[in-house]
Write an enzyme that holds these catalytic residues in place. Structure first.
Site, PDB file in Angstrom:
ATOM      1  N   GLN A  26       0.832  -1.144   0.135  1.00  0.00           N
ATOM      2  CA  GLN A  26      -0.268  -0.066  -0.023  1.00  0.00           C
ATOM      3  C   GLN A  26       0.900   1.198  -0.090  1.00  0.00           C
ATOM      4  OE1 GLN A  26      -2.751  -1.693   3.335  1.00  0.00           O
ATOM      5  NE2 GLN A  26      -4.191  -0.377   2.189  1.00  0.00           N
ATOM      6  N   ARG A  83       3.559  -0.044  13.078  1.00  0.00           N
ATOM      7  CA  ARG A  83       3.470  -1.328  12.398  1.00  0.00           C
ATOM      8  C   ARG A  83       3.467  -1.198  11.016  1.00  0.00           C
ATOM      9  NH1 ARG A  83      -2.157  -4.046  10.967  1.00  0.00           N
ATOM     10  NH2 ARG A  83      -1.263  -5.940  10.194  1.00  0.00           N
ATOM     11  N   HIS A 129       1.041  -9.407   4.524  1.00  0.00           N
ATOM     12  CA  HIS A 129      -0.222  -8.484   4.342  1.00  0.00           C
ATOM     13  C   HIS A 129      -0.456  -8.374   2.708  1.00  0.00           C
ATOM     14  CE1 HIS A 129      -2.101  -4.788   6.409  1.00  0.00           C
ATOM     15  NE2 HIS A 129      -2.867  -4.931   5.179  1.00  0.00           N
ATOM     16  N   ASN A 175      -1.882 -11.012   8.326  1.00  0.00           N
ATOM     17  CA  ASN A 175      -2.828  -9.880   8.436  1.00  0.00           C
ATOM     18  C   ASN A 175      -4.214 -10.314   7.839  1.00  0.00           C
ATOM     19  OD1 ASN A 175      -3.616  -6.789   8.906  1.00  0.00           O
ATOM     20  ND2 ASN A 175      -4.083  -7.106   6.800  1.00  0.00           N
ATOM     21  N   GLU A 176      -5.187 -10.452   8.871  1.00  0.00           N
ATOM     22  CA  GLU A 176      -6.651 -10.541   8.459  1.00  0.00           C
ATOM     23  C   GLU A 176      -6.935 -11.798   7.457  1.00  0.00           C
ATOM     24  OE1 GLU A 176      -8.205  -6.832   6.765  1.00  0.00           O
ATOM     25  OE2 GLU A 176      -8.062  -5.845   8.736  1.00  0.00           O
ATOM     26  N   ASN A 315      -7.831  -6.202  14.511  1.00  0.00           N
ATOM     27  CA  ASN A 315      -8.081  -5.112  13.508  1.00  0.00           C
ATOM     28  C   ASN A 315      -9.565  -4.759  13.392  1.00  0.00           C
ATOM     29  OD1 ASN A 315      -5.457  -5.061  12.570  1.00  0.00           O
ATOM     30  ND2 ASN A 315      -5.551  -5.624  10.812  1.00  0.00           N
ATOM     31  N   TYR A 317     -12.987  -1.862  12.455  1.00  0.00           N
ATOM     32  CA  TYR A 317     -13.359  -0.639  11.841  1.00  0.00           C
ATOM     33  C   TYR A 317     -14.908  -0.033  12.244  1.00  0.00           C
ATOM     34  CZ  TYR A 317      -8.879  -0.761   9.402  1.00  0.00           C
ATOM     35  OH  TYR A 317      -7.611  -0.488   8.901  1.00  0.00           O
ATOM     36  N   GLU A 381      -5.061  -2.460  13.966  1.00  0.00           N
ATOM     37  CA  GLU A 381      -5.592  -1.391  12.980  1.00  0.00           C
ATOM     38  C   GLU A 381      -7.093  -0.948  13.367  1.00  0.00           C
ATOM     39  OE1 GLU A 381      -6.152  -2.736   8.869  1.00  0.00           O
ATOM     40  OE2 GLU A 381      -4.203  -3.463   8.923  1.00  0.00           O
ATOM     41  N   TRP A 431      -4.968   2.990  11.745  1.00  0.00           N
ATOM     42  CA  TRP A 431      -4.676   2.805  10.193  1.00  0.00           C
ATOM     43  C   TRP A 431      -5.314   4.076   9.559  1.00  0.00           C
ATOM     44  CZ3 TRP A 431      -2.362  -0.721   7.395  1.00  0.00           C
ATOM     45  CH2 TRP A 431      -2.479  -0.578   6.171  1.00  0.00           C
ATOM     46  N   GLU A 438      -5.432   2.009  -1.486  1.00  0.00           N
ATOM     47  CA  GLU A 438      -6.637   1.234  -0.626  1.00  0.00           C
ATOM     48  C   GLU A 438      -7.233   0.251  -1.564  1.00  0.00           C
ATOM     49  OE1 GLU A 438      -7.286   1.034   2.462  1.00  0.00           O
ATOM     50  OE2 GLU A 438      -9.178   0.135   2.216  1.00  0.00           O
ATOM     51  N   TRP A 439      -6.378  -0.774  -1.859  1.00  0.00           N
ATOM     52  CA  TRP A 439      -6.708  -2.186  -2.620  1.00  0.00           C
ATOM     53  C   TRP A 439      -7.673  -1.749  -3.540  1.00  0.00           C
ATOM     54  CZ3 TRP A 439      -2.831  -4.789  -1.249  1.00  0.00           C
ATOM     55  CH2 TRP A 439      -2.260  -4.819   0.296  1.00  0.00           C
TER      56      TRP A 439
HETATM   57  C1  PNW Z   1      -7.922  -3.751   6.156  1.00  0.00           C
HETATM   58  N1  PNW Z   1     -14.156  -4.985   4.612  1.00  0.00           N
HETATM   59  O1  PNW Z   1      -8.710  -4.286   5.158  1.00  0.00           O
HETATM   60  C2  PNW Z   1      -6.637  -4.039   5.821  1.00  0.00           C
HETATM   61  O2  PNW Z   1      -5.679  -4.600   6.900  1.00  0.00           O
HETATM   62  C3  PNW Z   1      -5.754  -2.748   5.494  1.00  0.00           C
HETATM   63  O3  PNW Z   1      -5.006  -2.999   4.406  1.00  0.00           O
HETATM   64  C4  PNW Z   1      -6.794  -1.630   4.736  1.00  0.00           C
HETATM   65  O4  PNW Z   1      -6.175  -0.603   3.929  1.00  0.00           O
HETATM   66  C5  PNW Z   1      -7.776  -1.343   5.616  1.00  0.00           C
HETATM   67  O5  PNW Z   1      -8.393  -2.394   6.464  1.00  0.00           O
HETATM   68  C6  PNW Z   1      -8.746  -0.457   5.484  1.00  0.00           C
HETATM   69  O6  PNW Z   1      -9.533  -1.006   4.371  1.00  0.00           O
HETATM   70  C7  PNW Z   1     -10.039  -4.152   5.133  1.00  0.00           C
HETATM   71  O7  PNW Z   1     -14.548  -5.294   3.630  1.00  0.00           O
HETATM   72  C8  PNW Z   1     -10.493  -4.419   3.973  1.00  0.00           C
HETATM   73  O8  PNW Z   1     -14.783  -5.153   5.805  1.00  0.00           O
HETATM   74  C9  PNW Z   1     -12.173  -4.489   3.812  1.00  0.00           C
HETATM   75  C10 PNW Z   1     -12.506  -4.821   4.813  1.00  0.00           C
HETATM   76  C11 PNW Z   1     -12.226  -4.722   5.951  1.00  0.00           C
HETATM   77  C12 PNW Z   1     -10.693  -4.372   6.201  1.00  0.00           C
END
Ligand code: PNW
Length: 491
Positions: A26, A83, A129, A175-176, A315, A317, A381, A431, A438-439
């Site tokens: 990223q 991190r 990651h 990671n995840e 992690n 959100y 995160e 984060w 952002e992917w």
């Molecule tokens: C995480 N969802 O990804 C990743 O660890 C990071 O690399 C990323 O930039 C960050 O969160 C913000 O998106 C996610 O769809 C991607 O629920 C998608 C999801 C959750 C986390």
């Protein structure tokens, strides 16, 4: 850390680690430099339609060249820890257990680790990651081939322990895993983009592959941890664990079906990985939902998997309101919504559809995880993407009120979870340090506490960066006046 809404007697342990997180693909760019091999994200991000803005990771935030600037930024925020992740294909360009190591790749990370330590910043290192060496996908479909990938991953991990473990004392294996498996092999929205949806992907089977990939991820993690504990831990004295994504699941209302649905959501998002790793068994619901599509572990594998994480890497959100029903196995056949029964929204909407601000859920999740898994928690995160930040001129984007509000809420929840609920939380990483790739969202969605102008690659502290820095500086320098990063500071 002192936040406005908590009594001033509330404290975090003096050795609490706080800082920001990033990931190699990223931020680094320079995908051909120093002998780096391709990763599955290199080509995937170049396929038309795979990223929102059609842009790839070739430059990103140019951190391969600008790591000194990133370091200065970390210093200016006053962090204790950083991190970041290692790109497997910089260290072993072809990825495999018999493939050569790139000394240039090793040197890049080694110098960076030295530079962090020289500034008193503790490196918190993620081994994987999402940037799987492309060669391993071409050779045997990467995470879909358990016997091959476990051996290749463990060799890669060993190389990292050998070369960096004298200085790195905090390791994250993966990671995840849920995102790796579901988004990469189920929904097909992340590399390698496999899915049953033929509009999306020429190959893949979403009913089996994600569960197989997840199985390989768990085993690779567990065997790497065993290698660390048996061959390195005694001498190096570090700790190692996995980091899982997972958002709090709240029943939509108090009907028994929806209460059960919320638990099912947690079982699939978190329990799929956390139950085997911390408890040594699968959640019953995973077996009920998948039957023999859920790969099983042998006795010997269970003994390696169970107990294979020194801490809980979290992690998170958002919070989802959960309703029974729907046919989406990836979220436990549960429907998610942010709209309450009375029609109001749970919280402030972020730029991405899946994220709303709901700090109470953060506290509930901490409590749930601590009760269920009984491990110290590292929040590895947590962050927020402000709506339409990409469309704002920089001066405006720096005043990221919604993100400040988000961090105010979660830090307050964190402090209450520690002081009122007795949850053992030992680290918090926001984060992200910077806006970055952002992917599948490309550069449209910004998660940084630092604004990146992608034309010039200049970095500017946002209000949220200053908020977090100030917050923590106050904790550490109670007697001295806080020295926040100046607004719109050019680094
Ligand atoms: C995480 N969802 O990804 C990743 O660890 C990071 O690399 C990323 O930039 C960050 O969160 C913000 O998106 C996610 O769809 C991607 O629920 C998608 C999801 C959750 C986390």
């Amino acid at each position: 850390m002192v936040t406005p809404n908590t009594p001033s007697s509330y404290e975090l342990p003096s050795n609490f680690l706080w800082g920001f997180a990033t990931a190699s693909f990223q931020i680094e760019g320079s995908t051909d430099a120093g002998g780096r091999g391709k990763s599955i994200w290199d080509d995937f991000s170049k396929i038309p339609g795979k990223t929102l803005d059609g842009r790839d990771g070739d430059v990103a935030t140019d951190s391969y060249n600008r790591w000194q600037e990133d370091l200065d930024l970390l210093v200016s925020y006053g962090v204790k820890s950083y991190r970041f992740s290692l790109a497997w294909s910089r260290i072993i360009p072809l990825g495999g257990r018999d493939d050569p190591i790139s000394e240039e790749g090793i040197k890049f990370y080694s110098d960076f680790i030295d530079a962090l330590l020289a500034k008193g910043i503790t490196p918190f290192v993620t081994l994987y990651h999402w940037d799987l060496p492309q060669t391993l996908h071409d050779r045997y479909l990467g995470w879909l081939n358990k016997t091959e990938i476990v051996q290749d991953y463990v060799r890669y991990a060993r190389v990292c322990f050998e070369r960096f473990g004298d200085r790195v004392k905090h390791w994250l294996t993966m990671n995840e895993p849920w995102c790796i498996s579901i988004l990469g092999y189920g929904r097909g929205v992340f590399a390698p983009g496999r899915s049953s949806d033929r509009l999306r992907s020429p190959e893949g089977d979403s009913s089996t592959e994600p569960w197989i990939a997840g199985h390989s991820v768990i085993l690779s993690h567990a065997y790497a941890v065993r290698a660390y504990r048996e061959e390195f831990k005694q001498k190096q004295g570090g700790e190692i664990g996995v980091t899982l994504n997972g958002d709090w699941a709240m029943p939509y209302d108090d009907s028994p079906a929806n209460i059960e649905a919320a638990q099912h959501a947690l079982d699939v998002a978190i329990g799929w990985f956390a139950d085997p790793i911390y408890l040594g068994s699968y959640p019953a619901y995973m077996k009920e939902m998948l039957g023999d599509r859920l790969p099983s572990f042998t006795e010997e594998e269970w003994s390696v998997v169970k107990g294979s994480s020194d801490f809980y890497g979290m992690n998170t959100y958002t919070t989802n309101l959960c309703k029974a029903g729907g046919e989406d196995e990836f979220q436990g056949n549960v429907e998610y919504t942010f709209t309450r029964p009375d029609g109001t929204q749970l919280g402030t909407q972020a730029h991405c559809a899946w994220l709303q601000d709901y700090p109470e859920g953060f506290r509930d999740l901490l409590n749930y995880l601590y009760k269920r898994y009984r491990k110290p928690i590292y929040v590895t995160e947590n962050g927020f993407a402000v709506k339409d930040e990409d469309k704002k001129p920089v001066e405006e984007a720096l005043h990221d009120d919604d993100r400040v509000q988000y961090y105010r809420g979660v830090t307050d929840s964190l402090i209450k979870a520690v002081n009122e609920d007795g949850v053992d939380v030992r680290a918090y990483f926001a984060w992200s340090l910077l806006d970055n790739f952002e992917w599948a969202d490309g550069y449209v969605t910004r998660f940084g506490v630092t604004y990146v102008d992608y034309k010039t690659q200049k970095r500017y502290a946002k209000d949220s960066g200053n908020f977090i820095a100030k917050d923590h500086v106050q904790q550490e320098e109670k007697d001295a006046p806080p020295t926040p990063v100046k607004n719109a500071k050019e680094v």
